[in-house]
Scaffold this active site. Sequence first.
Site, mmCIF file in Angstrom:
data_model
loop_
_atom_site.group_PDB
_atom_site.id
_atom_site.type_symbol
_atom_site.label_atom_id
_atom_site.label_comp_id
_atom_site.label_asym_id
_atom_site.label_seq_id
_atom_site.Cartn_x
_atom_site.Cartn_y
_atom_site.Cartn_z
ATOM 1 N N HIS A 271 0.825 -1.210 0.000
ATOM 2 C CA HIS A 271 0.000 0.000 0.000
ATOM 3 C C HIS A 271 0.856 1.256 0.000
ATOM 4 O O HIS A 271 0.507 2.261 0.605
ATOM 5 C CB HIS A 271 -0.952 0.021 1.195
ATOM 6 C CG HIS A 271 -2.051 -0.985 1.102
ATOM 7 N ND1 HIS A 271 -2.816 -1.369 2.179
ATOM 8 C CD2 HIS A 271 -2.512 -1.718 0.058
ATOM 9 C CE1 HIS A 271 -3.702 -2.277 1.799
ATOM 10 N NE2 HIS A 271 -3.530 -2.498 0.509
ATOM 11 N N TYR A 280 0.498 -8.692 4.438
ATOM 12 C CA TYR A 280 0.706 -8.789 2.997
ATOM 13 C C TYR A 280 2.049 -9.453 2.671
ATOM 14 O O TYR A 280 2.147 -10.214 1.692
ATOM 15 C CB TYR A 280 0.635 -7.410 2.352
ATOM 16 C CG TYR A 280 -0.769 -6.959 2.033
ATOM 17 C CD1 TYR A 280 -1.329 -7.171 0.780
ATOM 18 C CD2 TYR A 280 -1.547 -6.317 2.993
ATOM 19 C CE1 TYR A 280 -2.617 -6.760 0.481
ATOM 20 C CE2 TYR A 280 -2.835 -5.903 2.716
ATOM 21 C CZ TYR A 280 -3.370 -6.129 1.461
ATOM 22 O OH TYR A 280 -4.651 -5.719 1.172
ATOM 23 N N ARG A 334 -3.622 -3.031 9.572
ATOM 24 C CA ARG A 334 -4.949 -3.137 10.170
ATOM 25 C C ARG A 334 -5.237 -4.517 10.729
ATOM 26 O O ARG A 334 -6.194 -4.704 11.498
ATOM 27 C CB ARG A 334 -6.012 -2.750 9.136
ATOM 28 C CG ARG A 334 -6.196 -3.709 7.978
ATOM 29 C CD ARG A 334 -7.154 -3.137 6.939
ATOM 30 N NE ARG A 334 -7.563 -4.067 5.907
ATOM 31 C CZ ARG A 334 -6.909 -4.280 4.775
ATOM 32 N NH1 ARG A 334 -5.778 -3.609 4.540
ATOM 33 N NH2 ARG A 334 -7.364 -5.142 3.883
#
Length: 847
Positions: A271, A280, A334
């Site tokens: 991101h 990720y 998150r």
Amino acid sequence: MEITRRRLLSALSAAGLLTVIPTRPASAAATAAGSARLLANTVAVFAGTAESNARPETAAKLAAIDKAARANLQSMDAAGVGELFAGLALGTNEANLNTAFRRLYEIALATRTLGAALSDLYENTAVQRRVIDGLVWLHERYYGDQSKGYYGNWFHWEIGISQHVSKTLALLSDQVQAYRPDLVRTYVASMDAYLRNGIDGDVNLDSRFHTGANLADITTNRILQGALLADDARIRKALTDQLTVFATIDPYHLDHGVTDGYYADGSFIQHSSVAYTGSYGKGLLIRVVQTLKILDGTGFAHGEELVPTVYGWVKNGFAPLIFEGWMMEIVKGRAVSRTDTGYTDVAAVVEAVTDLSSLASGADATALKSYVKHIRSTSRTALDPAGFVSPVSIVRYADITDDATVPPGDLNPASRSVAFNAMDKTVHRRPGYAFALARSSERISKYEYMSGENLMPWFQGDGAYYLYLSGQDQTQAYGVDYFTTVSAPGLAGVTAPVEQRRTIPELYGKPYYDNPGHPLNFTSSSASQNTYVYFPRGTNRHSGGAVLGAYGAAGWVQSDDVPYRDKGAGLLPDDFVVYRNATATKSWFLLDDEIVVLAADVGDSAGRAVTTTVDARTAAPGDQVTVTGSLRDGRPWRGTGTGDLQWLRYANDTQGTAVGYVFLDTPQARVALDTVTRSRRVVRTSNPDTAVTRGVFGITVDQASGAEPAALAYALVPNADEARLRSYADGPLKVLANTARLQAVAHTGLGLTAANTFTSGRHEAAGMRIDGPASVLVQRERGALTTVAVSDPTMDRDTVTVLLRGRPLREVASDDGVRVSPVPGGTRLEFDTRQAYGRSFMATLRG
């Protein structure tokens, strides 16, 4: 085998990288044979083999596959009019559509999984054709018309659904060919059409959506699709695109503007600006290892050439962040708000490492197997291989753990300090504990919020730290329950203003800020949403540190975030809510038995009250917790309250853990020990509404509104007893300076002096003169050896100069880019830090 992204992309047509992808396209016959092997490999990866499924270790996995398939079939039987699965409404909810495709995949998987418990499903043609009919049904009603699709989250349309469809078609390729031979091309055409962030239905390396883990997922899907079509060109193009994720990011020569991926210091970013190894990065590791397995023996690529690169990710990117089987919070974005634990995260990494060991050779293979056994032997929660994706991986794991010739072995040395400066994180490890620090800057986001996940993230990148103690079940100390029960501004290490903040759903009534009519075009997946809502960056440049052997230093200047800055500049809508930060300049000096923390200019330019949290720890309600200490006047301290503390000790006798706090130069501190009960839903809207109770211990330094900026100096002492804490009155720690210009400490026992400078000009500290902002460690050992390490935390200086005062020293060894010269009154060291991206430079001197 480290390749910069620039070198990799420029070499794709050159001989070096053509050892990975063969130079010439395969013949039709070779393509057909390679495609058949690729599809067979895929079945083996996900459904196992006759050999693996005959092993008792896979029984639980096979039973889980069987259970999921039968539940899905029962749901199909109970479906009403307009439903494929009972109660799963389709047409407006893309997550439900994704779930429907996933359930079909789970049924297809059971029909290709050989095992005693699956006898009536294995190769059951009727069930397989029912799955195929389900694919046809979904395509005709909810997927095939692209003018009606692509609502909600882009990920489901471009990655998630394609992943389930591609794997289902691969599992049932023979039946699809016999029953609905047109279905593969029909679905591939639709999957291409939904790749709307691509170019003409293919990958777009210039797209911010086609990077890192997302790119690996997309290209793996396309490899499977190419095999189903026996399309050599599609497979080769997908492999060429996927190869870019193996490249080390060169931040000074970005290709396609991409900052997502692995960096030379082991950092991983997704991101554009989020430190993300634990989520990720984990996904990317899993996907590329799976891809290497399905490519084995196909002739489309020589994956063994890439194995050393992936081994490097594990050793330098993952291993420092895994402590006794737990993935550290600082690299989960998150995902810290999810109920999955750090142990679950590591179990997925272990499966990838297990499979990687079978692809590696020699010492690398041995080291990976030893690491698997190390995690198993040190984890506080038993790792359940039944959660692995592949039955074959379960068998490999069992073979490793049962192999007496493979000793457990950490990929970390016993003592290690790692400056992940490319992602503004620091990890410091010693036998008995690990310390993890989250920084942020104009390069790296302060936090990540998205889709109702991590609802109260505001201070997670503002110097928040986590002290993991050996032998403890970390689910009792950290994980989702830590963020649920510890207040957002009360995270350990955080300096925050005293104010009420509201979550994104509370502010705007939905999980994002919606204003498509504004010039910045605020929609759920717009770039402006990323910049200002999902993962805003800081506005400071100074964030980084140096490493000297197993010791480290980090410095950071606290800042407002980009939304606050840009709202003040009139760039954001009037109804867009921003929050102002407190001020602080902080340093962390990472030693053997202590982590020394200095903070200066602690306050608030708006005159608000401010709190700084020295530590926050949680315990199960029934744990026996004691708090003892001493005031500066010598009186003993016990329990809670506010006082002028000299030292404090928090002990969880039930867990057998303790942390000491030595207050070197700190105002009065407030000690609290509260019982807190909250629902896990306060941190994530989709969490179960489960109330959790924790005993929350906190030490804070409070500043009243309008107070002058303060300075704090204290040390965290993991696993300390009271006698040890009392001994600090006589050393060995000494604070040399603690201002917004210079922060420095000395440890007499180690012969170590460490300093962070934050401003231009010359700074004097303990016989050193440092020019401009820098991070410096100097260790003087017996035998007249002096070792110096320097880094540039601003990442924009060409040269850092340090003068060591005293008699001239001669150079014994130094890194490239270091110049040592005697000068009147001492020794001058110049470090060429241009484009080093925070890397440490070392020099060893003798005098």
